[in-house]
Scaffold this motif. Structure first.
Motif, PDB file in Angstrom:
ATOM      1  N   LYS A 114       8.353   6.355  -8.766  1.00 26.56           N
ATOM      2  CA  LYS A 114       7.672   7.016  -9.878  1.00 26.56           C
ATOM      3  C   LYS A 114       7.850   6.159 -11.115  1.00 26.56           C
ATOM      4  CE  LYS A 114       7.862  11.777  -8.272  1.00 26.56           C
ATOM      5  NZ  LYS A 114       8.271  11.551  -6.925  1.00 26.56           N
ATOM      6  N   LYS A 120       8.238   6.474  -2.633  1.00 24.14           N
ATOM      7  CA  LYS A 120       8.459   7.566  -3.590  1.00 24.14           C
ATOM      8  C   LYS A 120       8.660   7.082  -5.023  1.00 24.14           C
ATOM      9  CE  LYS A 120      10.471  10.673  -0.189  1.00 24.14           C
ATOM     10  NZ  LYS A 120      11.592  11.564   0.098  1.00 24.14           N
ATOM     11  N   GLU A 128      -0.561  12.864  -6.327  1.00 27.87           N
ATOM     12  CA  GLU A 128      -0.109  11.756  -5.484  1.00 27.87           C
ATOM     13  C   GLU A 128      -0.981  10.524  -5.723  1.00 27.87           C
ATOM     14  OE1 GLU A 128       1.737   9.296  -2.575  1.00 27.87           O
ATOM     15  OE2 GLU A 128       2.397  10.834  -3.969  1.00 27.87           O
TER      16      GLU A 128
END
Length: 187
Positions: free
Chosen positions: A171, A169, A147
């Motif tokens: 990425k 979230k 994370e």
């Protein structure tokens, strides 16, 4: 007072890495991305699991040009002894900073004064020496290096693309947002 976008304060401390002792200072954190990872103490319980997780992911941080500095109020001698005696800690290839005076720990605002130990504080510092991410966990809550790696990638992306932001979230490789009047109320 928030430490976000503030410049790190000056410090000098003794460190252990690769079987050697040496001095590290705030100047070593400038010119590249850095993670300063505070933990309460050597020879404890949650701490070795976190440091081993960082060690297991260190190559990924290195690919991003990120250096890791773990810090506790133990001495650099204690770091070496722990490194020599623990299978988890033997994996560490990043710098382990000793802070027995608590100067570095206090500079980052994570000293637990009544016990002389550091909170579980994580700080991501940009090449200008400015803090971009701050995370502080209670003593019994371990952190996750994957994370942290995701957050570092987001911080680097935003630094390289100042007109974009990374949504929840996000990425690497996924869509970002370009803040504008047109987006207000439409997300």
């Amino acid at each position: 007072m928030s430490l976000i976008n503030t410049e790190i304060k000056p410090f000098k401390a003794q460190a252990f890495k690769g079987g050697k002792f040496f001095e590290v200072s705030d100047a070593d954190l400038k010119g590249k991305w850095s993670v300063v990872f505070f933990y309460p103490a050597d020879f404890t319980f949650v701490c070795p699991t976190e440091l081993e997780d960082l060690a297991d992911n260190y190559a990924e941080f290195q690919k991003l040009g990120v250096e890791i500095y773990s810090v506790s109020t133990d001495t650099h001698f204690a770091h070496k002894a722990w490194h020599d005696s623990s299978e988890a800690i033997k994996k560490i290839q990043y710098t382990m900073v000793g802070d027995p005076t608590g100067l570095v720990t206090r500079n980052f605002g994570v000293m637990i004064e009544e016990v002389g130990l550091a909170d579980r504080g994580t700080f991501v510092i940009d090449p200008d020496g400015k803090i971009q991410i701050v995370e502080i966990n209670a003593g019994g809550i371990g952190r996750d290096a994957s994370e942290l790696l995701r957050k570092v990638k987001a911080a680097q992306y935003v630094a390289a693309h100042p007109n974009e932001v990374c949504p929840a979230k996000w990425k690497e490789g996924e869509k970002t947002l370009e803040p504008s009047l047109d987006l207000v109320g439409k997300i």
